[in-house]
Design a protein around this motif. Structure first.
Motif, mmCIF file in Angstrom:
data_model
loop_
_atom_site.group_PDB
_atom_site.id
_atom_site.type_symbol
_atom_site.label_atom_id
_atom_site.label_comp_id
_atom_site.label_asym_id
_atom_site.label_seq_id
_atom_site.Cartn_x
_atom_site.Cartn_y
_atom_site.Cartn_z
ATOM 1 N N GLU A 122 4.819 8.479 3.183
ATOM 2 C CA GLU A 122 4.638 7.057 2.879
ATOM 3 C C GLU A 122 4.709 6.193 4.139
ATOM 4 O OE1 GLU A 122 3.719 5.622 0.047
ATOM 5 O OE2 GLU A 122 3.751 7.468 -1.110
ATOM 6 N N VAL A 123 5.637 6.490 5.020
ATOM 7 C CA VAL A 123 5.738 5.723 6.275
ATOM 8 C C VAL A 123 4.500 5.973 7.136
ATOM 9 C CG1 VAL A 123 7.031 5.458 8.430
ATOM 10 C CG2 VAL A 123 8.257 5.597 6.251
ATOM 11 N N SER A 124 4.060 7.221 7.218
ATOM 12 C CA SER A 124 2.848 7.541 7.991
ATOM 13 C C SER A 124 1.640 6.800 7.431
ATOM 14 C CB SER A 124 2.592 9.048 7.979
ATOM 15 O OG SER A 124 3.632 9.723 8.623
ATOM 16 N N ASN A 125 1.533 6.762 6.104
ATOM 17 C CA ASN A 125 0.440 6.045 5.456
ATOM 18 C C ASN A 125 0.498 4.557 5.794
ATOM 19 O OD1 ASN A 125 -1.795 5.788 3.544
ATOM 20 N ND2 ASN A 125 -0.311 4.768 2.223
ATOM 21 N N ALA A 126 1.677 3.962 5.720
ATOM 22 C CA ALA A 126 1.833 2.539 6.026
ATOM 23 C C ALA A 126 1.434 2.231 7.463
ATOM 24 C CB ALA A 126 3.282 2.109 5.774
ATOM 25 N N ILE A 127 1.850 3.070 8.394
ATOM 26 C CA ILE A 127 1.544 2.845 9.808
ATOM 27 C C ILE A 127 0.048 2.999 10.063
ATOM 28 C CG2 ILE A 127 1.916 3.724 12.160
ATOM 29 C CD1 ILE A 127 4.273 2.068 11.007
ATOM 30 N N GLU A 128 -0.572 4.002 9.468
ATOM 31 C CA GLU A 128 -2.013 4.193 9.641
ATOM 32 C C GLU A 128 -2.806 3.003 9.094
ATOM 33 O OE1 GLU A 128 -3.738 6.419 11.461
ATOM 34 O OE2 GLU A 128 -1.722 7.004 12.088
ATOM 35 N N LEU A 129 -2.377 2.483 7.946
ATOM 36 C CA LEU A 129 -3.070 1.328 7.374
ATOM 37 C C LEU A 129 -2.938 0.088 8.259
ATOM 38 C CD1 LEU A 129 -2.203 1.841 3.624
ATOM 39 C CD2 LEU A 129 -4.468 1.923 4.643
ATOM 40 N N VAL A 130 -1.780 -0.091 8.862
ATOM 41 C CA VAL A 130 -1.579 -1.224 9.763
ATOM 42 C C VAL A 130 -2.450 -1.076 11.004
ATOM 43 C CG1 VAL A 130 0.121 -2.251 11.326
ATOM 44 C CG2 VAL A 130 0.683 -1.910 8.947
ATOM 45 N N SER A 187 0.800 -1.227 0.000
ATOM 46 C CA SER A 187 0.000 0.000 0.000
ATOM 47 C C SER A 187 0.832 1.277 0.000
ATOM 48 C CB SER A 187 -0.926 0.010 1.217
ATOM 49 O OG SER A 187 -0.145 0.058 2.401
ATOM 50 N N SER A 188 2.103 1.185 0.344
ATOM 51 C CA SER A 188 2.926 2.385 0.479
ATOM 52 C C SER A 188 4.306 2.130 -0.111
ATOM 53 C CB SER A 188 3.080 2.767 1.955
ATOM 54 O OG SER A 188 1.825 2.941 2.554
ATOM 55 N N ASN A 189 4.947 3.188 -0.517
ATOM 56 C CA ASN A 189 6.300 3.099 -1.072
ATOM 57 C C ASN A 189 7.304 3.149 0.081
ATOM 58 O OD1 ASN A 189 8.392 2.964 -2.888
ATOM 59 N ND2 ASN A 189 8.347 5.149 -3.331
ATOM 60 N N VAL A 190 7.362 2.053 0.841
ATOM 61 C CA VAL A 190 8.297 1.942 1.967
ATOM 62 C C VAL A 190 9.198 0.744 1.724
ATOM 63 C CG1 VAL A 190 6.777 3.051 3.654
ATOM 64 C CG2 VAL A 190 6.677 0.574 3.350
ATOM 65 N N GLU A 191 10.315 0.728 2.416
ATOM 66 C CA GLU A 191 11.288 -0.359 2.296
ATOM 67 C C GLU A 191 11.391 -1.081 3.631
ATOM 68 O OE1 GLU A 191 16.048 -0.841 1.340
ATOM 69 O OE2 GLU A 191 15.010 0.983 0.737
ATOM 70 N N PHE A 192 11.335 -2.398 3.582
ATOM 71 C CA PHE A 192 11.512 -3.209 4.782
ATOM 72 C C PHE A 192 12.966 -3.117 5.208
ATOM 73 C CE2 PHE A 192 12.521 -7.573 6.460
ATOM 74 C CZ PHE A 192 11.951 -7.376 7.705
ATOM 75 N N LEU A 193 13.206 -2.761 6.474
ATOM 76 C CA LEU A 193 14.564 -2.565 6.962
ATOM 77 C C LEU A 193 15.055 -3.690 7.862
ATOM 78 C CD1 LEU A 193 14.368 1.233 7.830
ATOM 79 C CD2 LEU A 193 15.182 0.168 5.721
ATOM 80 N N ARG A 194 14.198 -4.144 8.760
ATOM 81 C CA ARG A 194 14.673 -5.100 9.756
ATOM 82 C C ARG A 194 13.497 -5.698 10.528
ATOM 83 N NH1 ARG A 194 19.568 -4.439 13.725
ATOM 84 N NH2 ARG A 194 18.999 -5.936 15.304
ATOM 85 N N LYS A 195 13.738 -6.850 11.129
ATOM 86 C CA LYS A 195 12.775 -7.446 12.050
ATOM 87 C C LYS A 195 13.523 -7.917 13.282
ATOM 88 C CE LYS A 195 13.008 -12.298 11.153
ATOM 89 N NZ LYS A 195 14.090 -12.587 12.080
ATOM 90 N N GLU A 196 12.840 -7.920 14.377
ATOM 91 C CA GLU A 196 13.372 -8.469 15.621
ATOM 92 C C GLU A 196 12.296 -9.324 16.246
ATOM 93 O OE1 GLU A 196 15.132 -5.870 18.437
ATOM 94 O OE2 GLU A 196 16.353 -4.862 16.942
ATOM 95 N N THR A 197 12.721 -10.411 16.848
ATOM 96 C CA THR A 197 11.771 -11.278 17.543
ATOM 97 C C THR A 197 12.186 -11.410 18.996
ATOM 98 O OG1 THR A 197 13.002 -13.253 16.945
ATOM 99 C CG2 THR A 197 11.243 -12.606 15.458
ATOM 100 N N THR A 198 11.198 -11.444 19.859
ATOM 101 C CA THR A 198 11.416 -11.689 21.285
ATOM 102 C C THR A 198 10.350 -12.660 21.759
ATOM 103 O OG1 THR A 198 10.139 -9.709 21.827
ATOM 104 C CG2 THR A 198 12.517 -9.469 21.779
#
Length: 108
Positions: free
Chosen positions: A55-63, A28-39
């Protein structure tokens, strides 16, 4: 190292939910996946994306909307960091990603 106008961070329960949310952000947004962490044995997943502030704001709002639309909202937190400090980017961008980008530069 590549810089980003903004970094988005989400924390969610369960790997499958994280994958669904990441897929939604990337589609949905022009963002790039940077990293993941698991705990907690992979029960709590943190995802980082980067891009322009809009674009990041749009991605976060959609999530956030995706989480709210579920019977149980597994999204625990979602934030946008605009103009992240370079030290933040060093932490967020995985060393593996930096190594891969450097390898591509050498091979081209």
């Amino acid at each position: 190292m590549k810089t980003y106008e903004a970094v988005g961070v989400i924390e969610t329960l369960y790997f499958t939910v994280a994958i669904e949310m990441l897929d939604e952000m990337l589609k949905s947004s022009n963002v790039e996946f940077l990293r993941k962490e698991t705990t907690l044995g992979g029960k709590l997943i943190t995802l980082f994306v980067g891009g322009s502030v809009s674009e990041v704001s749009n991605a976060i709002e959609l999530v956030k909307k995706l989480g709210e639309g579920k019977h149980i909202n597994h999204l625990k937190n979602a934030i946008v960091i605009s103009k992240p400090h370079p030290e933040i980017l060093k932490y967020v961008i995985s060393s593996e990603k930096i190594i891969n980008e450097e390898t591509l530069k050498v091979n081209n």
